[in-house]
Motif scaffolding. Structure first.
Motif, PDB file in Angstrom:
ATOM      1  N   TRP A  74      15.755 -21.200  12.526  1.00  0.00           N
ATOM      2  CA  TRP A  74      16.619 -21.894  13.479  1.00  0.00           C
ATOM      3  C   TRP A  74      15.968 -21.880  14.854  1.00  0.00           C
ATOM      4  O   TRP A  74      15.580 -20.841  15.375  1.00  0.00           O
ATOM      5  N   ARG A  92      26.464 -32.741  17.860  1.00  0.00           N
ATOM      6  CA  ARG A  92      26.310 -31.432  17.209  1.00  0.00           C
ATOM      7  C   ARG A  92      24.839 -31.057  17.069  1.00  0.00           C
ATOM      8  O   ARG A  92      24.457 -29.895  17.266  1.00  0.00           O
ATOM      9  N   GLN A  93      24.014 -32.023  16.721  1.00  0.00           N
ATOM     10  CA  GLN A  93      22.594 -31.745  16.502  1.00  0.00           C
ATOM     11  C   GLN A  93      21.859 -31.429  17.803  1.00  0.00           C
ATOM     12  O   GLN A  93      20.863 -30.700  17.787  1.00  0.00           O
ATOM     13  N   THR A  94      22.320 -31.997  18.905  1.00  0.00           N
ATOM     14  CA  THR A  94      21.609 -31.813  20.172  1.00  0.00           C
ATOM     15  C   THR A  94      22.240 -30.755  21.068  1.00  0.00           C
ATOM     16  O   THR A  94      21.702 -30.465  22.137  1.00  0.00           O
ATOM     17  N   ASN A 125      16.108 -39.357  17.576  1.00  0.00           N
ATOM     18  CA  ASN A 125      15.910 -38.704  16.281  1.00  0.00           C
ATOM     19  C   ASN A 125      16.840 -39.274  15.223  1.00  0.00           C
ATOM     20  O   ASN A 125      16.433 -39.571  14.091  1.00  0.00           O
ATOM     21  N   ASN A 126      18.096 -39.444  15.580  1.00  0.00           N
ATOM     22  CA  ASN A 126      19.078 -39.958  14.640  1.00  0.00           C
ATOM     23  C   ASN A 126      18.751 -41.393  14.229  1.00  0.00           C
ATOM     24  O   ASN A 126      18.846 -41.748  13.048  1.00  0.00           O
ATOM     25  N   GLY A 139      18.176 -36.752  20.998  1.00  0.00           N
ATOM     26  CA  GLY A 139      19.022 -36.731  19.811  1.00  0.00           C
ATOM     27  C   GLY A 139      19.316 -38.118  19.270  1.00  0.00           C
ATOM     28  O   GLY A 139      19.311 -38.340  18.052  1.00  0.00           O
ATOM     29  N   ASP A 187      11.980 -25.943  18.952  1.00  0.00           N
ATOM     30  CA  ASP A 187      12.918 -26.465  19.954  1.00  0.00           C
ATOM     31  C   ASP A 187      12.365 -26.417  21.365  1.00  0.00           C
ATOM     32  O   ASP A 187      12.801 -27.188  22.231  1.00  0.00           O
ATOM     33  N   TYR A 193      23.670 -21.986  16.488  1.00  0.00           N
ATOM     34  CA  TYR A 193      23.029 -22.370  15.218  1.00  0.00           C
ATOM     35  C   TYR A 193      23.661 -21.589  14.059  1.00  0.00           C
ATOM     36  O   TYR A 193      24.009 -22.164  13.018  1.00  0.00           O
ATOM     37  N   ASN A 246      28.032 -36.349  15.230  1.00  0.00           N
ATOM     38  CA  ASN A 246      26.924 -35.652  14.570  1.00  0.00           C
ATOM     39  C   ASN A 246      25.728 -35.525  15.505  1.00  0.00           C
ATOM     40  O   ASN A 246      25.045 -34.492  15.534  1.00  0.00           O
ATOM     41  N   ILE A 247      25.467 -36.572  16.315  1.00  0.00           N
ATOM     42  CA  ILE A 247      24.384 -36.508  17.308  1.00  0.00           C
ATOM     43  C   ILE A 247      24.667 -35.407  18.317  1.00  0.00           C
ATOM     44  O   ILE A 247      23.779 -34.618  18.682  1.00  0.00           O
ATOM     45  N   ARG A 270      27.334 -22.651  13.364  1.00  0.00           N
ATOM     46  CA  ARG A 270      27.455 -23.993  12.771  1.00  0.00           C
ATOM     47  C   ARG A 270      26.964 -24.017  11.333  1.00  0.00           C
ATOM     48  O   ARG A 270      27.555 -24.661  10.465  1.00  0.00           O
TER      49      ARG A 270
END
Length: 327
Positions: free
Chosen positions: A256, A62-64, A296-297, A293, A260, A245, A59-60, A248
């Motif tokens: 989106w 994917r988010q980053t 943040n997580n 990432g 960033d 973005y 998940n990290i 996904r």
């Protein structure tokens, strides 16, 4: 007869003993040290929250992924002593144009619309900075507002759903076995970026332009073309991130990528690229994005409020950049 006495010449000093080997500067590797330390601390204190599970680590990634992808391209921009503040807004605009393209003509049209958005923005940014000689800070700051405004205008601020499974799977939603498609995109971008930066004449010209533009001109480097090309590439990479973005999250939205640009620039500087140009580290930028990432997580799993997360994140980034500074 006169005899001449010659003065014996000193014995040659071997190069290996005369020249001392330069000591390793640990600050060159601060980003790698930092991510190991931060990850270890998070595992220690957040083990019960599921931080170290395979699903959370994926998940990290994917988010980053989108931050990492943009960071690869922005590394070239900053190494050339320029800046691009529009990448987040361009990603949002590209997600919208790609979604509208998919609805109008299918996934191929959507992909072409998204990439075309990046090319158009890059041509404008690059031309104004390289040839009109307007500072990149001002040009990309203005483009940030324009891109977001256009995305809101053409959609009425409404999300644009993407109903193409093929597009969604290819751009971020799918996987190759256990490996997420987003991770594959980042690996490909990182390998290409690292080779171009450190193994090609183009990469050397980028560093020369950022290190000393006047000297680079005297050496025959067409610095204006270099600046144009790095800004064009940055916008195209941002548009690709926008499509990731969209794929996904199965929709295009102007939100989106919002904000960033700050995470991307922080990742690049954390990774070892000089904010003043002349030095670039593509792999370091990707690791910097991953570090952000992880932070943040961890802050989310720790249950901190958004305001507290912003404070802690800012302190960590400032400390890391301060430690990474060269003498």
């Amino acid at each position: 007869m006169s005899t001449t006495t010659s003065t014996p010449s000193p014995a040659p000093v071997q190069e290996g003993t005369a020249a001392r080997k330069a000591p390793l500067d640990w600050r060159n590797y601060i980003i790698y040290i930092g991510i190991v330390l931060v990850y270890g601390i998070c595992v220690l204190f957040l083990h019960d929250s599921g931080f170290a599970t395979t699903e959370n680590l994926l998940n990290i990634f994917r988010q980053t992924a989108m931050i990492a992808l943009m960071a690869v391209a922005v590394t070239f921009v900053i190494a050339a002593a320029e800046i691009d503040l529009s990448v987040g807004a361009v990603a949002g605009l590209a997600s919208v144009t790609a979604a509208m393209g998919v609805a109008a003509g299918g996934p191929v049209v959507g992909a072409l619309a998204g990439i075309g958005t990046g090319v158009l923005v890059g041509l404008v940014n690059g031309s104004l900075v390289a040839f009109a000689k307007i500072p990149s800070f001002l040009v990309t700051l203005g483009m940030m507002g324009i891109a977001m405004g256009v995305a809101m205008w053409i959609t009425g601020s409404a999300p644009q759903p993407i109903l193409s499974p093929g597009f969604n799977a290819f751009f971020g939603g799918g996987s190759l076995g256990p490996i997420p498609a987003l991770l594959i995109w980042v690996i490909i971008a990182t390998v290409i970026g690292a080779i171009v930066m450190h193994r090609t004449a183009y990469g050397r010209r980028v560093l020369a332009t950022g290190g000393n533009e006047q000297a680079a001109i005297y050496s025959g480097v067409r610095t204006r073309r270099i600046i144009f090309s790095v800004l064009l590439t940055s916008a195209v990479a941002a548009s690709l991130a926008g499509m990731l973005y969209a794929g996904r999250l199965e929709s295009g939205r102007y939100q989106w990528g919002s904000g960033d640009e700050l995470s991307v620039i922080a990742a690049v500087i954390l990774g070892g690229t000089s904010l003043f140009g002349g030095r670039g580290a593509v792999v370091g930028s990707v690791v910097g994005a991953l570090l952000i990432g992880v932070i943040n997580n961890a802050l989310v799993l720790a249950g901190l409020e958004t305001s507290q997360q912003n404070i802690v994140r800012g302190i960590i980034i400032i400390l890391a950049v301060a430690l990474a500074r060269r003498k």
